[in-house]
Enzyme design. Sequence first.
Site, PDB file in Angstrom:
ATOM      1  N   CYS A 207      -3.489   2.804  -5.560  1.00  0.00           N
ATOM      2  CA  CYS A 207      -2.908   3.706  -4.562  1.00  0.00           C
ATOM      3  C   CYS A 207      -1.517   4.201  -4.960  1.00  0.00           C
ATOM      4  O   CYS A 207      -1.171   5.354  -4.714  1.00  0.00           O
ATOM      5  CB  CYS A 207      -2.878   3.047  -3.188  1.00  0.00           C
ATOM      6  SG  CYS A 207      -1.961   1.482  -3.122  1.00  0.00           S
TER       7      CYS A 207
ATOM      8  N   HIS B 278       0.869  -1.177   0.000  1.00  0.00           N
ATOM      9  CA  HIS B 278       0.000   0.000   0.000  1.00  0.00           C
ATOM     10  C   HIS B 278       0.903   1.224   0.000  1.00  0.00           C
ATOM     11  O   HIS B 278       1.975   1.213   0.590  1.00  0.00           O
ATOM     12  CB  HIS B 278      -0.910  -0.001   1.239  1.00  0.00           C
ATOM     13  CG  HIS B 278      -1.880   1.146   1.253  1.00  0.00           C
ATOM     14  ND1 HIS B 278      -2.858   1.290   0.304  1.00  0.00           N
ATOM     15  CD2 HIS B 278      -1.991   2.213   2.088  1.00  0.00           C
ATOM     16  CE1 HIS B 278      -3.548   2.398   0.555  1.00  0.00           C
ATOM     17  NE2 HIS B 278      -3.040   2.976   1.622  1.00  0.00           N
TER      18      HIS B 278
END
Length: 123
Positions: free
Chosen positions: A106, A16
């Site tokens: 992301c 992430h």
Amino acid sequence: PQPGDLIEIDRKVYQHWALYMGDGYVINVTPVDEGAPSLSVSTTSISATRAKVKKQLLKEVVGNHKWRVNNKYDRSLTPLPVEKIIWSVEHWIDKEVPYDVLGSNCEHFVTELRYGEGVSDQV
């Protein structure tokens, strides 16, 4: 981390990414499905088509996962001036954006903010 740095967070099956804003805060996107709470780790992230841009404390986003500053694209792309990055970041907070795990995830989001070009080598 310094304002404008990319933060890579180890998750179970993927990385992430967030962008450090300063004062302990990051901006990141988390996939959402219609009406459900935002999720940062689940099968929803694979099928989601929308994401919410959030300003959160780094420690809240990281939880108990490992993280690092990773401006890995600095070798091939020139970062925008920090003032421009932070100004641009403020515009996105609390907005919903299109999300696609392969083309608009992301990492694409935060690299677009840092370099003016969205890239991701994890897809």
